[in-house]
Motif scaffolding. Structure first.
Motif, short mmCIF file in Angstrom:
data_model
loop_
_atom_site.label_atom_id
_atom_site.label_comp_id
_atom_site.label_asym_id
_atom_site.label_seq_id
_atom_site.Cartn_x
_atom_site.Cartn_y
_atom_site.Cartn_z
N GLY A 155 0.87 -1.32 0.15
CA GLY A 155 0.25 0.02 0.01
C GLY A 155 0.91 1.19 0.05
O GLY A 155 0.46 2.35 0.24
N TRP A 205 1.47 -8.47 -3.80
CA TRP A 205 0.18 -7.73 -4.40
C TRP A 205 0.68 -6.94 -5.76
O TRP A 205 1.75 -6.69 -5.84
CB TRP A 205 -0.35 -6.82 -3.47
N LYS A 219 -7.41 2.83 2.98
CA LYS A 219 -7.12 1.34 3.46
C LYS A 219 -8.22 0.91 4.35
O LYS A 219 -8.26 -0.21 4.58
CB LYS A 219 -5.81 1.39 4.09
N SER A 250 -14.15 -0.61 2.84
CA SER A 250 -14.36 -1.73 2.61
C SER A 250 -15.93 -1.72 2.02
O SER A 250 -16.43 -0.95 2.07
CB SER A 250 -14.49 -2.83 3.63
N THR A 258 -12.26 -6.07 5.09
CA THR A 258 -11.36 -5.02 5.71
C THR A 258 -9.83 -5.27 5.16
O THR A 258 -9.53 -6.40 5.01
CB THR A 258 -11.45 -5.09 7.36
N CYS A 259 -9.20 -3.99 4.96
CA CYS A 259 -7.75 -4.44 4.41
C CYS A 259 -6.61 -4.85 5.42
O CYS A 259 -7.05 -4.20 6.64
CB CYS A 259 -7.56 -2.71 4.13
N PHE A 307 -1.03 -2.88 5.34
CA PHE A 307 -1.18 -1.94 4.31
C PHE A 307 -0.50 -0.43 4.86
O PHE A 307 -1.07 -0.13 6.13
CB PHE A 307 -2.25 -1.71 3.73
N CYS A 322 -2.55 3.06 1.36
CA CYS A 322 -3.98 2.99 0.69
C CYS A 322 -3.94 1.46 0.30
O CYS A 322 -3.27 0.87 0.62
CB CYS A 322 -3.99 4.00 -0.59
N ARG A 323 -5.08 1.10 -0.20
CA ARG A 323 -5.34 -0.19 -0.67
C ARG A 323 -5.31 -0.21 -2.13
O ARG A 323 -5.53 -1.28 -2.66
CB ARG A 323 -6.44 -1.07 -0.01
#
Length: 344
Positions: free
Chosen positions: A197, A228, A304, A307, A330-331, A335, A338-339
């Motif tokens: 992130g 990721w 982040k 959701s 939920t992230c 992170f 950000c996601r």
């Protein structure tokens, strides 16, 4: 995710300054310490050396917001060799001066800090900005509280990366962008900030250092286990080079490039025609698995903490499409900023 160095010119606010006494005086004052300033100094010195009897070498002052270890350098290196993990000397000026991409003199010698310290009639005012200009008095007020006068004034302030709101540090000087992140030797102070992130710009060697650190994917437990996707935002040369380096050097990462038009270097004023762009895009896709999302605008960072049900991208690698909504939980806690990014 990575924001392309899609730069804009930053004209400084020019206002009337007060009168300073006992000011240093120079024949030429250059405001800005980038590659343009370096080449101007190079050419002035070369011309004076080629015609030593025509006129004395002018006195030159370069006002630069960069630290002393970073006099004018070749900017293109930032998105090329400086991004290679095994070439730290191309992004860290505390290493070998003969390898760092400083602007070179006409004789081919690097214009390193030693050059600026020892070359007669040339002064580099590092970690300094111009706060105002008095055109009538031909004087420049500096952030140090001092002022200098000039015979000729050159504005070479250059540009900075265009970023999304809330993405990384704000500002245009080295201290504003990297204070607390890089030490005096320009080395990362906390590698854990640049894992899941993290967001990055790519405009100077400090950015390169952070991005290379992110490519090592060090997490809180010091394990390199981040797989990721990497998102590159932009369709210019720097975005293309960044995508190529990341995808080729980290073959276990999935790189997605977000374009705001049909192809690389396209759109109004584009450099490549469609056929040439498609050639490079196919190389990135077929050799390194890079995917492309076309005609999207990035409107912000995906927080982040957010959701819920959202659309994402999937489909052919050369032309990703919006999917149906799906649930994003939920992230994960590791992170940092950000996601992901939000597209329009």
């Amino acid at each position: 995710s990575l924001h392309q160095h899609n730069a804009r010119i930053l004209p400084r606010t020019l206002t009337q300054s007060s009168i300073f006494h006992n000011m240093s005086s120079y024949d030429v004052v250059i405001i800005g310490g980038g590659v343009g300033a370096g080449y101007l100094v190079k050419e002035v010195l070369a011309k004076s050396e080629a015609n030593p009897n025509s006129s004395p070498i002018p006195t030159i002052a370069v006002v630069s917001s960069d630290p002393p270890l970073l006099p004018p350098m070749e900017r293109p290196a930032v998105s090329k060799g400086s991004m290679l993990a095994d070439k730290p000397f191309l992004r860290n000026p505390s290493g070998a001066a003969d390898k760092f991409p400083y602007v070179k003199t006409a004789a081919g010698d690097p214009m390193s800090p030693k050059f600026w310290e020892t070359t007669e009639n040339v002064t580099l005012l590092s970690s300094t900005t111009a706060t105002s200009i008095d055109f009538d008095a031909k004087s420049v007020a500096l952030s140090t509280g001092e002022a200098i006068t000039y015979g000729k004034l050159v504005l070479a302030t250059g540009s900075r990366a265009r970023v999304l709101d809330g993405c990384g540090a704000e500002g245009s000087t080295w201290d504003e962008l990297h204070s607390g992140d890089l030490d005096e030797q320009h080395e990362i102070t906390d590698k854990r900030k640049y894992g899941f992130g993290s967001t990055h710009t790519l405009n100077n060697v400090g950015d390169s250092e952070k991005l290379v650190t992110a490519m090592t994917r060090v997490e809180d437990d010091d394990q390199e286990t981040c797989y990721w996707p990497v998102v590159v935002v932009g369709g210019g040369f720097v975005a293309m080079e960044a995508a190529a380096v990341i995808a080729s050097k980290c073959d276990d990462l999935h790189v997605t490039v977000i374009l705001n038009n049909d192809h690389f270097m396209g759109g109004k004023g584009g450099v490549f025609d469609k056929e040439m762009s498609e050639f490079y895009e196919r190389q990135l896709s077929q050799r390194f698995g890079v995917r492309f999302a076309r005609n999207y605008t990035v409107t912000g960072l995906w927080d982040k903490e957010e959701s819920g049900k959202f659309c994402s991208l999937d489909g052919p690698a050369m032309d990703l499409k919006k999917t149906r909504e799906r649930q994003f939980d939920t992230c994960p806690k590791q992170f940092t900023e950000c996601r992901g990014v939000i597209l329009d």
